[in-house]
Design an enzyme around this catalytic site. Structure first.
Site, PDB file in Angstrom:
ATOM      1  N   HIS A   1       0.869  -1.187   0.000  1.00 17.03           N
ATOM      2  CA  HIS A   1       0.000   0.000   0.000  1.00 17.03           C
ATOM      3  C   HIS A   1       0.903   1.233   0.000  1.00 17.03           C
ATOM      4  O   HIS A   1       1.584   1.493   0.993  1.00 17.03           O
ATOM      5  CB  HIS A   1      -0.903   0.010   1.231  1.00 17.03           C
ATOM      6  CG  HIS A   1      -1.777  -1.191   1.358  1.00 17.03           C
ATOM      7  ND1 HIS A   1      -3.089  -1.218   0.942  1.00 17.03           N
ATOM      8  CD2 HIS A   1      -1.517  -2.424   1.860  1.00 17.03           C
ATOM      9  CE1 HIS A   1      -3.605  -2.414   1.172  1.00 17.03           C
ATOM     10  NE2 HIS A   1      -2.666  -3.168   1.729  1.00 17.03           N
TER      11      HIS A   1
ATOM     12  N   ASP B   1       2.270  -7.085   2.749  1.00 15.71           N
ATOM     13  CA  ASP B   1       1.096  -6.273   3.099  1.00 15.71           C
ATOM     14  C   ASP B   1       1.554  -4.988   3.796  1.00 15.71           C
ATOM     15  O   ASP B   1       0.987  -4.559   4.799  1.00 15.71           O
ATOM     16  CB  ASP B   1       0.120  -7.054   3.984  1.00 15.71           C
ATOM     17  CG  ASP B   1      -1.245  -6.380   4.104  1.00 15.71           C
ATOM     18  OD1 ASP B   1      -1.475  -5.371   3.421  1.00 15.71           O
ATOM     19  OD2 ASP B   1      -2.086  -6.864   4.897  1.00 15.71           O
TER      20      ASP B   1
ATOM     21  N   ARG C   1      -0.430   4.320  -0.800  1.00 11.51           N
ATOM     22  CA  ARG C   1      -1.308   5.378  -0.283  1.00 11.51           C
ATOM     23  C   ARG C   1      -1.490   6.603  -1.176  1.00 11.51           C
ATOM     24  O   ARG C   1      -2.119   7.576  -0.758  1.00 11.51           O
ATOM     25  CB  ARG C   1      -0.807   5.853   1.091  1.00 11.51           C
ATOM     26  CG  ARG C   1      -0.590   4.791   2.142  1.00 11.51           C
ATOM     27  CD  ARG C   1      -1.825   4.006   2.449  1.00 11.51           C
ATOM     28  NE  ARG C   1      -1.688   3.213   3.690  1.00 11.51           N
ATOM     29  CZ  ARG C   1      -2.504   2.240   4.042  1.00 11.51           C
ATOM     30  NH1 ARG C   1      -3.526   1.929   3.253  1.00 11.51           N
ATOM     31  NH2 ARG C   1      -2.331   1.590   5.167  1.00 11.51           N
TER      32      ARG C   1
ATOM     33  N   GLY D   1      -2.855  -2.339  10.280  1.00  9.83           N
ATOM     34  CA  GLY D   1      -1.790  -2.236   9.295  1.00  9.83           C
ATOM     35  C   GLY D   1      -0.433  -1.935   9.894  1.00  9.83           C
ATOM     36  O   GLY D   1      -0.302  -1.129  10.820  1.00  9.83           O
TER      37      GLY D   1
ATOM     38  N   ASN E   1      -6.945   0.457  -2.468  1.00  6.20           N
ATOM     39  CA  ASN E   1      -7.769   1.172  -1.482  1.00  6.20           C
ATOM     40  C   ASN E   1      -7.217   2.594  -1.300  1.00  6.20           C
ATOM     41  O   ASN E   1      -6.611   2.932  -0.290  1.00  6.20           O
ATOM     42  CB  ASN E   1      -7.874   0.412  -0.164  1.00  6.20           C
ATOM     43  CG  ASN E   1      -6.537  -0.056   0.374  1.00  6.20           C
ATOM     44  OD1 ASN E   1      -5.548  -0.110  -0.346  1.00  6.20           O
ATOM     45  ND2 ASN E   1      -6.512  -0.392   1.643  1.00  6.20           N
TER      46      ASN E   1
END
Length: 402
Positions: free
Chosen positions: A47, A289, A49, A308, A79
């Site tokens: 991720h 992750d 972001r 997270g 996401n």
């Protein structure tokens, strides 16, 4: 120098290494027998972001963290804000990758519009070739009907559905594993069934559609069993787990947000099943992750911190220390799990990147040294072996140990 796992690639990797050191005399001290050269790792679950949450991470900081960890290719989850579900939204992410990425970055598109689980995303319907696969990661697709539609479309396009498996109806407000630690300390638990029941549902849909299917971050022994059975059946299924699920069990939890991730750290039986899964090939790859948050968002304890942790800068040393040095798996097997299997499944060709490691170096993990904006890790303070000295991508030194 020692080249590890070069046989997994063509001769261009060795040629690239030789050429780089010939052209860059300042790194000649690393070209000796003390150091080990690995092909650039590939993480299919990170991720970064951007767009939407650049205070947590951005494409530059995320790709630099990846390089520090020895990665030269990553796949970024959707996401984001806006969610990459249409051309306009995806272009924002692609622009940031073009401008800021220091390594190869391959974005996912969402399965459903805005990841709401109701209508298929335009990018899936149109089979957009600019993305590596399709996922609603961070959320499980709750509707069986929608997931069936998604798999049917993906099968038509020969695309991969990448699933975050989580049945919201079974969560009951939980935030750590429903196990001994939660019971003893008065925490609300997340049951294992919330993960494996949706995997079981999706496997049945794979039987119907023949879709290529990949399961994110599995954490339970039942998940391992279901996927092993599906593979024996010949279904086109792969999966990943993450370093924290292989090292910790729920008895290792502490009352701080750095131990909070989704899915949660499970029980010891689950950890051992995951270990067996990577040894026997049920689990195809290890992904981090990598999910950075601000210090404030991770400072609210187990209950209120966001899910997270970061993982790109610790994955190899943690896995080398806990799995290879302890004789659980070979070094060659670890490189397959961190690189080759992921590239093969997601058709990510070798980028001729590499990293140079001092495997004898022993040190404590210090999150203050991370290049990621996120500093929250349950591995902080652990003594590990294996320090990255240099990461090269496209014949350019991206990360250099100072």
């Amino acid at each position: 120098m020692t080249l590890i796992a070069a046989k997994l690639f063509d001769n261009s990797m060795e040629e690239s290494v030789i050429r780089f050191f010939a052209d860059n005399n300042r790194f000649s001290s690393l070209n000796n027998s003390k150091f080990t050269i690995f092909p650039g790792f590939c993480d299919v679950h990170v991720h970064f972001r951007e767009p939407g949450f650049v205070y947590k991470e951005d494409t530059y900081s995320g790709s630099m963290a990846a390089a520090r960890g020895g990665y030269t290719a990553v796949c970024t989850m959707p996401n984001l804000n806006p969610v990459p579900d249409c051309d306009e939204n995806l272009k924002l992410q692609l622009d940031s990758i073009k401008e800021k990425a220091q390594i190869a970055v391959f974005p996912y598109a969402s399965i459903t519009q805005a990841q709401k689980g109701k209508v298929l995303s335009t990018l899936l319907v149109d089979n957009d070739k600019r993305v590596v696969a399709f996922s609603d990661d961070g959320r499980g697709v709750q509707s069986e009907e929608i997931m069936l539609k998604a798999m049917t479309v993906a099968k038509q396009h020969n695309a991969i559905i990448v699933a975050h498996c989580e049945d919201n109806a079974l969560l009951n407000g939980g935030y750590i594993h429903k196990g001994s630690y939660a019971e003893r300390n008065g925490h609300r638990g997340i049951c294992s069934e919330s993960e494996y029941s949706q995997i079981e549902r999706d496997i049945e849909l794979v039987r119907k559609t023949g879709c290529k299917y990949h399961v994110c971050h599995i954490s339970t022994k039942e998940s391992v069993e279901l996927i092993a059975k599906a593979k024996r059946e010949g279904l086109d299924i792969t999966c990943e787990t993450a370093p924290h699920y292989l090292v910790f069990n729920d008895e290792d939890l502490k009352e701080c947000g750095s131990y909070k991730m989704n899915p949660p750290i499970r029980g010891e039986e689950d950890r051992l099943a995951l270990i067996e899964g990577i040894k026997n090939g049920t689990i195809d790859m290890i992904a981090t992750d990598h999910a950075p948050h601000s210090a404030e968002e991770k400072s609210l304890g187990l209950e209120k911190s966001l899910f997270g942790i970061v993982g790109l800068e610790t994955a190899f040393p943690i896995l080398y220390t806990h799995l290879v040095k302890k004789g659980v798996i070979t070094l060659q097997k670890l490189i397959e799990l961190l690189n080759f299997n992921a590239r093969k499944r997601f058709n990510i060709t070798s980028d001729v990147g590499f990293s140079v490691w001092d495997l004898d170096a022993e040190y404590e993990i210090d999150a203050k040294e991370f290049l990621s904006k996120g500093k929250s890790t349950p591995f902080s303070g652990q003594t590990v072996n294996g320090k990255n000295m240099l990461t090269v991508y496209k014949n350019k030194a991206i990360y250099v140990k100072e």
